[in-house]
Write a protein that holds these residues in place. Structure first.
Motif, mmCIF file in Angstrom:
data_model
loop_
_atom_site.group_PDB
_atom_site.id
_atom_site.type_symbol
_atom_site.label_atom_id
_atom_site.label_comp_id
_atom_site.label_asym_id
_atom_site.label_seq_id
_atom_site.Cartn_x
_atom_site.Cartn_y
_atom_site.Cartn_z
ATOM 1 N N ASP A 57 -62.244 73.261 -27.206
ATOM 2 C CA ASP A 57 -61.226 74.287 -27.424
ATOM 3 C C ASP A 57 -59.874 73.961 -26.800
ATOM 4 N N GLY A 58 -59.855 73.165 -25.747
ATOM 5 C CA GLY A 58 -58.564 72.945 -25.121
ATOM 6 C C GLY A 58 -58.618 71.936 -24.011
ATOM 7 N N PRO A 59 -57.471 71.651 -23.361
ATOM 8 C CA PRO A 59 -57.402 70.623 -22.317
ATOM 9 C C PRO A 59 -58.100 71.057 -21.046
ATOM 10 N N PRO A 60 -58.419 70.113 -20.178
ATOM 11 C CA PRO A 60 -59.081 70.442 -18.912
ATOM 12 C C PRO A 60 -58.122 71.147 -17.955
ATOM 13 N N ASP A 61 -58.663 71.669 -16.909
ATOM 14 C CA ASP A 61 -57.889 72.375 -15.890
ATOM 15 C C ASP A 61 -57.007 71.364 -15.152
ATOM 16 N N PRO A 62 -55.672 71.490 -15.234
ATOM 17 C CA PRO A 62 -54.792 70.508 -14.577
ATOM 18 C C PRO A 62 -55.030 70.415 -13.079
ATOM 19 N N SER A 63 -55.532 71.505 -12.478
ATOM 20 C CA SER A 63 -55.745 71.485 -11.027
ATOM 21 C C SER A 63 -56.853 70.537 -10.629
ATOM 22 N N LYS A 64 -57.687 70.147 -11.625
ATOM 23 C CA LYS A 64 -58.809 69.250 -11.325
ATOM 24 C C LYS A 64 -58.493 67.804 -11.692
ATOM 25 N N VAL A 91 -52.858 46.367 -25.045
ATOM 26 C CA VAL A 91 -53.623 47.382 -25.779
ATOM 27 C C VAL A 91 -52.895 47.704 -27.078
ATOM 28 N N VAL A 92 -53.615 47.592 -28.209
ATOM 29 C CA VAL A 92 -52.990 47.826 -29.514
ATOM 30 C C VAL A 92 -53.682 48.972 -30.247
ATOM 31 N N TYR A 93 -54.924 48.748 -30.687
ATOM 32 C CA TYR A 93 -55.611 49.715 -31.542
ATOM 33 C C TYR A 93 -56.609 50.605 -30.804
ATOM 34 N N CYS A 94 -56.782 50.399 -29.502
ATOM 35 C CA CYS A 94 -57.777 51.172 -28.754
ATOM 36 C C CYS A 94 -57.155 51.726 -27.482
ATOM 37 N N LYS A 95 -56.150 52.560 -27.648
ATOM 38 C CA LYS A 95 -55.472 53.192 -26.526
ATOM 39 C C LYS A 95 -56.332 54.336 -25.992
ATOM 40 N N SER A 96 -56.747 54.239 -24.751
ATOM 41 C CA SER A 96 -57.620 55.247 -24.150
ATOM 42 C C SER A 96 -56.826 56.505 -23.810
ATOM 43 N N VAL A 97 -57.332 57.637 -24.295
ATOM 44 C CA VAL A 97 -56.711 58.927 -23.982
ATOM 45 C C VAL A 97 -57.803 59.919 -23.618
ATOM 46 N N HIS A 98 -57.457 60.918 -22.848
ATOM 47 C CA HIS A 98 -58.405 61.983 -22.537
ATOM 48 C C HIS A 98 -58.608 62.868 -23.764
ATOM 49 N N PHE A 99 -59.784 63.396 -23.876
ATOM 50 C CA PHE A 99 -60.102 64.290 -24.994
ATOM 51 C C PHE A 99 -59.766 65.724 -24.598
ATOM 52 N N HIS A 100 -58.879 66.357 -25.390
ATOM 53 C CA HIS A 100 -58.439 67.713 -25.100
ATOM 54 C C HIS A 100 -58.890 68.705 -26.168
ATOM 55 N N GLY A 101 -59.884 68.345 -26.928
ATOM 56 C CA GLY A 101 -60.367 69.255 -27.959
ATOM 57 C C GLY A 101 -60.008 68.771 -29.353
ATOM 58 N N PHE A 102 -60.787 69.216 -30.342
ATOM 59 C CA PHE A 102 -60.601 68.750 -31.711
ATOM 60 C C PHE A 102 -59.277 69.229 -32.306
ATOM 61 N N GLN A 103 -58.896 70.444 -32.009
ATOM 62 C CA GLN A 103 -57.649 70.960 -32.560
ATOM 63 C C GLN A 103 -56.461 70.187 -32.003
ATOM 64 N N HIS A 104 -56.497 69.934 -30.695
ATOM 65 C CA HIS A 104 -55.424 69.153 -30.066
ATOM 66 C C HIS A 104 -55.354 67.753 -30.672
ATOM 67 N N ALA A 105 -56.518 67.132 -30.867
ATOM 68 C CA ALA A 105 -56.548 65.778 -31.423
ATOM 69 C C ALA A 105 -56.002 65.752 -32.845
ATOM 70 N N ASP A 158 -66.789 69.403 -36.879
ATOM 71 C CA ASP A 158 -65.494 68.991 -36.333
ATOM 72 C C ASP A 158 -65.576 67.593 -35.727
ATOM 73 N N PHE A 159 -66.694 67.303 -35.056
ATOM 74 C CA PHE A 159 -66.883 65.984 -34.433
ATOM 75 C C PHE A 159 -66.945 64.896 -35.508
ATOM 76 N N VAL A 160 -67.685 65.159 -36.577
ATOM 77 C CA VAL A 160 -67.790 64.192 -37.673
ATOM 78 C C VAL A 160 -66.412 63.945 -38.281
ATOM 79 N N ARG A 161 -65.649 65.008 -38.502
ATOM 80 C CA ARG A 161 -64.318 64.889 -39.091
ATOM 81 C C ARG A 161 -63.381 64.101 -38.164
ATOM 82 N N HIS A 162 -63.445 64.397 -36.863
ATOM 83 C CA HIS A 162 -62.639 63.676 -35.873
ATOM 84 C C HIS A 162 -62.948 62.182 -35.909
#
Length: 755
Positions: A472-479, A494-508, A535-539
């Protein structure tokens, strides 16, 4: 080699012991013992050795390079998870002779056809049973042999077969008489009955009759006529029985006929690759390799550097070699600051041993494309400071050279990921084959101060606080975890595999780009798959996802990868060093498509416009369930699990289905008392498979035990889509995934639409 040689067996700089080695007369086994071991000795099969390396080509031999010259040293590399055998000869000539001899024997074993393998196997049993080595075998030795072969036969019947085979009436069997005894012992009524149903004269199958079997029973279709002649040419033995690998007495009893096949030839065919339950066409590269990277499952390793558990285990370059030779296409490198300015690789904050990052990269450079030409992803878990990150970048560029992809194909990042085979839309002539891709953080000028690692696998607990976002959304910034400075030099690789945190399907969906990838713990990923599967399959149709095991798996156990493949996750990383069900499933999925480490996802998982939820597969517009019926007929030459004299297995067969939740199922036969040599079940197991495109079928043989847990005997796993129907053999594998010679199940497979 038959005369024997004394070598130093080396396990470390401080452990070097003399051992005497020699090749036995059968040319199949290497015998060795310590001079202090009395009568005790060990043997191993030449066929168990995968390759021979000459010189300082192992970590152990490299560690003693200052003591022993390279031309004295060689390494025997075994199949499966068995450790290497590092040896040092007294002279360079002796080392060279053994290296050359072993390589010739390995090549000869590899090139043997089915008849030659059978002949060798029969001779091996004869030599095992001939305890006094007089070239003859009396009835007492035959009785012991039957126990060794895992069969408890009535003594009167055994003596009857012995007498029938004793043509010389000498009360003992010579090798050719033993071959006849073996032939009578292995007569299979179930094969004979099928043969008799089609052989009009009861003696031979004409080409037309064999074609009828292939068409009606084996469902080979329009190619049956051509295949019938090919099988006769290949499996019907020659008239003279001359030449390498033929079983002389068996062949002498048969007539050569170009237009027909004997019972023996028919049985050889059924036991061959052409008679296997695994579709031979799927052993080749048969899938479309021009789709975006996100449309494939990739064979992927976690903590690739470890040979053992993740608390105290050994880190080794050999672990990378083994994974890459098995077709792994994503390996992990955990990097930490090391002494003398050189980064090291190990499982941080544990007692695992350390290896140099530059040695890891050199090993990857050598073995990256031995098993597969398709792109290899290096997943960096980066814990280094900025200075040693720069060292890492220099090593990567210098050692990997042109293989390292440092810029997008065509000069700019695309709207969708390029493909393994070709560059993708608008990138004609550009290719990812033979390229190494970096998966790591990539930073801009504004975000140089950021987390250098996108996951925390060294955390003591796999708790919600270590999960990276939610559906549903990003993690708690305080953590947010503490940050480190990122090296521009490493980031630029790094070209095609840039590591990013997962903040939810809608955000992605709103903010992410195709070249961004998130790493998720198994618990987080499983939760997402269950709660938001569609949603996971679509992502995953658009972006890559990497899943890694829980930090609680201190013994390097594995999770079930099927649950994440069901959600379209491409990089489902497993501990390759740990055998078991999970690695059986991984091997079962990736043994197809030439074992290249890439398997194309089903079409309903490759488009963001389609809706597929693994929890409700019946809602698919193209929902087409199948009925699977497997008649488990018999077993052949099942291995012993208890080496005590007189111990015989009581085998049962279980068939397991892995796939979407509705497809999970297990059915098993009854057990057969005291017969692992030729047990007969004739029991039918039935299943309904709702999503056949994702399903895996696992055959398991166990030794039944009423007082304790059943012992594992063998298994074979394959995709449902790669199963052949008809009368087929299932060739069993050991716990380590290596072949068990001549151990198989004979089954009849039927697949039909569910009405």
């Amino acid at each position: 080699m038959k005369a024997g040689s004394t070598f130093r067996k080396v396990k470390s700089r401080s452990w070097k012991k003399q051992r005497h080695f020699r090749l036995l007369d059968d040319g199949l086994n290497i015998w060795y013992k310590s001079r202090w071991a009395g009568r005790g000795h060990s043997t191993f099969l030449v066929s168990d050795v995968e390759v021979v390396r000459q010189g300082h080509q192992s970590e152990v031999l490299q560690s003693i390079a200052d003591e022993y010259a390279a031309d004295l040293c060689f390494t025997l590399v075994f199949r499966g998870r068995q450790g290497n055998l590092d040896l040092v000869a007294e002279t360079a000539g002796e080392a060279a002779a053994w290296v050359q001899g072993m390589r010739r024997l390995i090549l000869k074993a590899k090139n043997m056809d089915a008849k030659e393998r059978l002949d060798r196997w029969v001779c091996d049993w004869f030599n095992k049973a001939d305890k006094n080595k007089d070239g003859r075998m009396n009835f007492k030795e035959v009785r012991k042999l039957l126990k060794m072969m895992n069969v408890d036969m009535n003594e009167d019947h055994a003596f009857y077969l012995f007498t029938m085979a004793d043509k010389s009436e000498s009360s003992s069997l010579e090798i050719e008489e033993f071959v006849l005894f073996y032939k009578m012992l292995t007569q299979r009524d179930e094969v004979w009955k099928l043969f008799q149903d089609y052989a009009s004269d009861g003696e031979r199958l004409s080409r037309g009759e064999l074609e009828s079997i292939l068409r009606q029973e084996q469902h080979e279709g329009d190619g049956s006529a051509k295949l019938a002649q090919e099988l006769i040419d290949h499996y019907e033995p020659s008239e003279t029985g001359e030449g390498p690998g033929t079983t002389r007495l068996v062949i002498a009893l048969m007539e050569r006929s170009q237009g027909s096949m004997s019972l023996d030839g028919f049985q050889l065919y059924l036991c061959s690759r052409e008679g296997s339950v695994f579709d031979g066409a799927h052993r080749d590269l048969y899938q479309d390799m021009g789709q975006p990277l996100s449309h494939y499952f990739l064979s992927s390793s976690h903590n690739t550097y470890l040979l053992e558990d993740q608390l105290r285990g050994q880190s080794s370059l050999e672990a990378y070699i083994q994974a890459l030779k098995r077709g792994c296409r994503c390996v992990e490198i955990d990097c930490w600051d090391g002494p003398d300015g050189e980064p090291v690789v190990y499982h941080g904050h544990t007692l695992t041993t350390k290896i140099l990052f530059r040695d890891v990269v050199a090993t990857i450079s050598e073995y990256a494309f031995k098993a597969s030409d398709f792109p290899l992803i290096l997943s960096l878990e980066n814990h280094c400071g900025v200075e040693q990150q720069r060292v890492m970048a220099r090593h990567l560029e210098k050692i990997l050279g042109a293989a390292l992809l440092k810029a997008p194909l065509g000069g700019q990042l695309p709207e969708q990921l390029p493909s393994p085979q070709a560059g993708g839309p608008g990138l004609t002539g550009l290719d990812l084959k033979g390229k190494i891709l970096m998966k790591a953080k990539k930073v801009s000028d504004e975000t140089l101060n950021d987390e250098v690692s996108d996951e925390d696998e060294t955390a003591a607990l796999d708790s919600p606080s270590t999960d990276q976002g939610s559906a549903d959304g990003p993690p708690d910034p305080s953590k947010k975890k503490s940050t480190s400075k990122m090296s521009r030099e490493l980031s630029d690789l790094v070209v095609y595999c840039k590591s990013v945190h997962f903040h939810g399907f809608q955000h992605a969906q709103l903010h992410s780009r195709c070249h961004e990838i998130s790493s998720l713990s198994e618990s987080k990923a499983r939760k997402l798959a269950k709660e938001a599967g569609a949603d996971f399959v679509r992502h995953n149709a658009r972006q890559l996802s990497r899943i890694y095991p829980s930090g609680l798996r201190t013994v390097s156990s594995n999770y079930n990868p099927q649950e994440l493949w069901n959600a379209g996750c491409q990089i489902v990383a497993l501990n390759f060093q740990t055998a078991g069900l999970e690695m059986d499933l991984n091997d079962g999925l990736f043994n197809q498509n030439a074992g290249c480490g890439y398997v194309l996802k089903p079409v309903f998982m490759r488009s963001g416009d389609l809706t597929f939820d693994p929890e409700t597969p019946q809602e698919r517009s193209d929902y087409a369930p199948r009925r699977l019926s497997i008649q488990v007929i018999s077993g052949q030459q099942l291995p012993k699990v208890n080496q005590k004299e007189g111990s015989i297995v009581d085998p049962l067969v279980r068939v397991e289905i892995y796939g979407v939740p509705q497809d999970l199922a297990k059915e098993e036969t009854s057990h057969i008392q005291n017969n692992g040599f030729n047990p007969v079940w004739n029991e039918t197991l039935n299943f309904v498979v709702h999503t056949p495109e994702l399903a895996l079928v696992r055959f398991v043989v166990e030794d039944h035990d009423t007082a304790s847990r059943n012992d594992f005997v063998g298994q074979f796993t394959l995709p449902f889509a790669s199963m052949r129907t008809g009368y087929r053999h299932v060739h069993l594998l050991s716990k380590d995934g290596t072949s068990i010679p001549h151990a198989s199940l004979f089954v009849n497979v039927s697949i039909s639409a569910l009405t």
